[in-house]
Design a protein around this motif. Structure first.
Motif, short mmCIF file in Angstrom:
data_model
loop_
_atom_site.label_atom_id
_atom_site.label_comp_id
_atom_site.label_asym_id
_atom_site.label_seq_id
_atom_site.Cartn_x
_atom_site.Cartn_y
_atom_site.Cartn_z
N ILE A 23 0.86 -1.18 0.00
CA ILE A 23 0.00 0.00 0.00
C ILE A 23 0.90 1.23 0.00
O ILE A 23 1.65 1.46 0.94
N GLY A 24 0.83 2.00 -1.05
CA GLY A 24 1.76 3.10 -1.26
C GLY A 24 1.57 4.26 -0.30
O GLY A 24 0.53 4.41 0.35
N GLU A 25 2.60 5.08 -0.21
CA GLU A 25 2.57 6.26 0.64
C GLU A 25 1.44 7.20 0.19
O GLU A 25 1.14 7.31 -0.99
N GLY A 26 0.85 7.87 1.15
CA GLY A 26 -0.23 8.81 0.86
C GLY A 26 -1.58 8.33 1.36
O GLY A 26 -2.44 9.15 1.69
N PHE A 27 -1.78 7.01 1.41
CA PHE A 27 -3.04 6.50 1.93
C PHE A 27 -3.10 6.71 3.44
O PHE A 27 -2.15 6.44 4.17
N GLU A 28 -4.27 7.20 3.90
CA GLU A 28 -4.43 7.53 5.32
C GLU A 28 -5.39 6.59 6.05
O GLU A 28 -5.31 6.47 7.28
N PHE A 29 -6.30 5.96 5.33
CA PHE A 29 -7.30 5.12 6.00
C PHE A 29 -7.65 3.91 5.15
O PHE A 29 -7.84 4.02 3.95
N ILE A 30 -7.70 2.76 5.81
CA ILE A 30 -8.15 1.51 5.18
C ILE A 30 -9.53 1.22 5.74
O ILE A 30 -9.68 1.01 6.95
N GLU A 60 -2.98 -15.21 2.17
CA GLU A 60 -1.76 -15.47 2.90
C GLU A 60 -0.56 -14.85 2.19
O GLU A 60 0.33 -15.55 1.69
N PRO A 61 -0.51 -13.53 2.11
CA PRO A 61 0.58 -12.87 1.39
C PRO A 61 1.92 -13.07 2.10
O PRO A 61 1.99 -13.14 3.33
N LEU A 62 2.95 -13.15 1.29
CA LEU A 62 4.30 -13.29 1.83
C LEU A 62 4.86 -11.96 2.30
O LEU A 62 5.65 -11.90 3.24
N ASN A 63 4.46 -10.88 1.61
CA ASN A 63 5.00 -9.56 1.90
C ASN A 63 3.87 -8.54 2.01
O ASN A 63 3.02 -8.47 1.13
N VAL A 64 3.89 -7.77 3.08
CA VAL A 64 2.89 -6.72 3.27
C VAL A 64 3.60 -5.45 3.70
O VAL A 64 4.42 -5.46 4.62
N SER A 65 3.28 -4.36 3.02
CA SER A 65 3.88 -3.07 3.34
C SER A 65 2.78 -2.05 3.56
O SER A 65 1.94 -1.83 2.69
N LEU A 66 2.77 -1.43 4.74
CA LEU A 66 1.79 -0.40 5.07
C LEU A 66 2.48 0.96 5.07
O LEU A 66 3.61 1.09 5.53
N PRO A 67 1.81 2.01 4.58
CA PRO A 67 2.47 3.32 4.44
C PRO A 67 2.63 4.04 5.77
O PRO A 67 1.83 3.88 6.69
N SER A 68 3.66 4.86 5.87
CA SER A 68 3.89 5.64 7.08
C SER A 68 2.82 6.71 7.26
O SER A 68 2.65 7.25 8.36
N THR A 69 2.08 7.03 6.18
CA THR A 69 1.02 8.04 6.24
C THR A 69 -0.28 7.50 6.82
O THR A 69 -1.22 8.27 7.06
N LEU A 70 -0.34 6.20 7.07
CA LEU A 70 -1.57 5.56 7.52
C LEU A 70 -1.98 6.07 8.91
O LEU A 70 -1.19 6.02 9.85
N ARG A 71 -3.24 6.52 9.03
CA ARG A 71 -3.75 7.05 10.30
C ARG A 71 -4.84 6.18 10.91
O ARG A 71 -5.08 6.25 12.11
N GLY A 72 -5.51 5.40 10.08
CA GLY A 72 -6.62 4.61 10.61
C GLY A 72 -6.85 3.33 9.84
O GLY A 72 -6.62 3.25 8.63
N ILE A 73 -7.29 2.29 10.57
CA ILE A 73 -7.63 0.99 9.99
C ILE A 73 -9.03 0.65 10.48
O ILE A 73 -9.27 0.56 11.68
N GLY A 74 -9.97 0.47 9.56
CA GLY A 74 -11.37 0.29 9.91
C GLY A 74 -11.71 -1.09 10.44
O GLY A 74 -10.88 -2.02 10.43
#
Length: 222
Positions: A23-30, A60-74
């Motif tokens: 999930i690329g940088e810039g996303f704030e909420f999932i 069952e992903p092998l690699n997961v990357s969350l952006p530093s801009t993330l503020r919330g997860i629903g």
């Protein structure tokens, strides 16, 4: 208000086939159930319940990357969705303020080495049900920690509580003794934890009636 939102149920249909989630940088909420695995509700005919996965392959992903801009997860955002035993997070993004109910629930193969989020304000009920968190820190930024948020974690090695969350002398470790073996273990553990952290102990017991004359009626009721 968060911007750049991954919408609800957006990846549900093809998420089981992803090997890498970046999930690329810039996303704030999932949003709600964005990556959640569908499953059946017993007694309700279908939908999002708590009984049986509809897709047994799982996500069952092998690699997961969350952006530093993330503020919330629903709510339910990654429920049953990160179950690869090789998948480990060192920590979650440091700007997260909100984690909804069951956001990571049922990911019993997922490991989070260090849970330490200095801006986190809210954690919903069952948010990390079954997730393996090794080092858990609850900071004084927390405003609302719902029930059973971290239940089912049997891999906990360290727990750090910032007692300023509750105010000084307003936080205690409770012990009870009803001659139950499990309580003996808790008493021993909490005694050691109290000495280590300085958090005071308070001994309590269940009260089921007001005066001793009520003992017999209470026994009859039971």
């Amino acid at each position: 208000t968060a911007k750049n939102i991954i919408p609800r149920s957006y990846f549900e249909d093809f998420a089981p086939y992803l090997e890498t989630l970046n999930i690329g940088e810039g996303f704030e909420f999932i949003d709600y159930q964005a990556f959640a695995m569908p499953y059946i509700t017993a007694g309700y005919g279908g939908g999002y319940g708590m009984i049986t996965r509809r897709n047994e392959q799982g996500f069952e992903p092998l690699n997961v990357s969350l952006p530093s801009t993330l503020r919330g997860i629903g709510n339910n955002a990654f429920m049953w969705a990160l179950n690869n035993p090789q998948l480990t997070f060192d920590n979650l993004p440091q700007n997260i303020e909100y984690i909804g109910s069951q956001a990571f629930a049922f990911n019993t193969s997922l490991t989070i080495e260090n849970f330490d989020l200095p801006k986190l304000k809210y954690v919903g009920s069952l948010a990390f049900y079954g997730v393996k968190i090794k080092n858990l820190k609850i900071n004084d930024s927390i405003e609302d920690l719902e029930h059973a948020a971290f239940v089912g974690n049997y891999n906990l090695e360290t727990l750090t509580l910032d007692t300023d969350i509750f105010g000084k002398k307003n936080f205690f470790l409770e012990i009870m003794d009803h001659n139950i073996p499990e309580e003996k273990t808790v008493i021993k553990t909490f005694n050691a934890l109290s000495k280590e952290t300085g958090i005071p102990l308070v001994a309590t017991n269940d009260v089921h009636y007001l005066v001793k004359e009520h003992a017999r009626p209470h026994d009859l009721m039971l």
